[in-house]
Write an enzyme that holds these catalytic residues in place. Sequence first.
Site, PDB file in Angstrom:
ATOM      1  N   LYS A  23      38.352  45.858  32.760  1.00 20.09           N
ATOM      2  CA  LYS A  23      38.864  44.494  32.597  1.00 20.09           C
ATOM      3  C   LYS A  23      37.762  43.592  32.058  1.00 20.09           C
ATOM      4  O   LYS A  23      37.976  42.798  31.142  1.00 20.09           O
ATOM      5  CB  LYS A  23      39.373  43.939  33.932  1.00 20.09           C
ATOM      6  CG  LYS A  23      40.735  44.467  34.303  1.00 20.09           C
ATOM      7  CD  LYS A  23      41.111  44.146  35.738  1.00 20.09           C
ATOM      8  CE  LYS A  23      42.378  44.902  36.095  1.00 20.09           C
ATOM      9  NZ  LYS A  23      42.670  44.972  37.507  1.00 20.09           N
ATOM     10  N   GLN A  60      41.562  42.449  42.926  1.00 13.46           N
ATOM     11  CA  GLN A  60      41.951  43.847  42.712  1.00 13.46           C
ATOM     12  C   GLN A  60      42.576  44.438  43.975  1.00 13.46           C
ATOM     13  O   GLN A  60      42.024  44.310  45.070  1.00 13.46           O
ATOM     14  CB  GLN A  60      40.719  44.654  42.284  1.00 13.46           C
ATOM     15  CG  GLN A  60      41.006  46.096  41.922  1.00 13.46           C
ATOM     16  CD  GLN A  60      41.838  46.261  40.650  1.00 13.46           C
ATOM     17  OE1 GLN A  60      41.828  45.403  39.764  1.00 13.46           O
ATOM     18  NE2 GLN A  60      42.562  47.355  40.557  1.00 13.46           N
ATOM     19  N   ASP A  83      48.028  37.709  37.604  1.00 13.89           N
ATOM     20  CA  ASP A  83      48.854  38.857  37.972  1.00 13.89           C
ATOM     21  C   ASP A  83      50.334  38.475  38.064  1.00 13.89           C
ATOM     22  O   ASP A  83      51.194  39.352  38.047  1.00 13.89           O
ATOM     23  CB  ASP A  83      48.445  39.382  39.364  1.00 13.89           C
ATOM     24  CG  ASP A  83      47.440  40.521  39.287  1.00 13.89           C
ATOM     25  OD1 ASP A  83      47.560  41.351  38.371  1.00 13.89           O
ATOM     26  OD2 ASP A  83      46.556  40.586  40.172  1.00 13.89           O
TER      27      ASP A  83
HETATM   28  N1  GUN Z   1      45.651  47.433  41.311  1.00 10.48           N
HETATM   29  C1  GUN Z   1      46.388  48.268  40.516  1.00 10.48           C
HETATM   30  N2  GUN Z   1      47.116  47.562  39.611  1.00 10.48           N
HETATM   31  C2  GUN Z   1      46.844  46.258  39.837  1.00 10.48           C
HETATM   32  C3  GUN Z   1      47.286  45.053  39.225  1.00 10.48           C
HETATM   33  O1  GUN Z   1      48.097  45.028  38.270  1.00 10.48           O
HETATM   34  N3  GUN Z   1      46.763  43.908  39.731  1.00 10.48           N
HETATM   35  C4  GUN Z   1      45.887  43.898  40.767  1.00 10.48           C
HETATM   36  N4  GUN Z   1      45.440  42.727  41.202  1.00 10.48           N
HETATM   37  N5  GUN Z   1      45.460  45.002  41.358  1.00 10.48           N
HETATM   38  C5  GUN Z   1      45.938  46.175  40.890  1.00 10.48           C
END
Ligand code: GUN
Length: 290
Positions: free
Chosen positions: A54, A98, A121
């Site tokens: 990311k 996360q 998100d």
């Molecule tokens: N962990 C796995 N996929 C995601 C996601 O799309 N967002 C977040 N915040 N954590 C994740």
Amino acid sequence: MSAEIIDGKAFAANIRAEVARDCAAFREKTGIQPGLAVILVGNDPASEVYVRNKGIQAKEVGFASLEYKLPADTSQEALLAKVAALNADPKVHGILVQLPLPKHLDADAVLNTITPDKDVDGFHPVNVGRLWTGNPVSIPCTPLGCSLILRDRLGDLAGKRAIVIGRSNIVGKPMAALLLAANATVTIAHSRTADLAARCREADIVIAAVGKPELVRGDWLKPGATVLDVGINRIADGDKTRLVGDVHFASAAEVASAITPVPGGIGPMTIACLLRNTLACAKALHALHD
Ligand code: GUN
């Protein structure tokens, strides 16, 4: 029939290029550099890889990337305080915590503390409501990626029958909202659905997001269906392991007209869509304070 294999990596690269262009234009116009803050608690290896990717991709499109790695024993109060500080920081336009969080932390309380205007998100209840009422800013990244692929492949989805297998807050439910908004007729299937194979066979569009390796097989599909596989499952293969989706790829590809592979299908779309959401939040915040 042998299905077209949808190249999610190429699709995601196009989205990132579009975000990079839009970001440059936004910076030129406003002098603002979009900032994405990612919080990782603990050291889950898969989460560390996601967070690193990311950060790399955020910088590549021209964002400021802020990464906060907190120890596994971080308290709820300390995590909420970090989120509150980022909520108040004008350089930060997107906040992502996360998941999964360590067991002692209350994930819902943390996600609900992120200000909806920076919730890249799209998990905050306000953003869930905005999505279902048809006025979203941030759309959960994986379903957004699926939607963009469907729109590209199929154009207008009006009247199409779609099945979403899986009802998670992260994928299944928001996916159903997006398909409904696009005028598809949507079935949300789950572990208690009766005769899942028959329900699946009725669908022009199959979204598999249930976390069961190779559940959906070719004989579950209507000939010519479009199949998007959101699953990422690691299974044993002799003395090694390999990644498979929720769809049995070889048999499904014989029946579908188009299918996403695992890996290289929906996975790469998720971060690309996160970047898209971050820019959308930066623009919306700017408009709010302008
Ligand atoms: N962990 C796995 N996929 C995601 C996601 O799309 N967002 C977040 N915040 N954590 C994740």
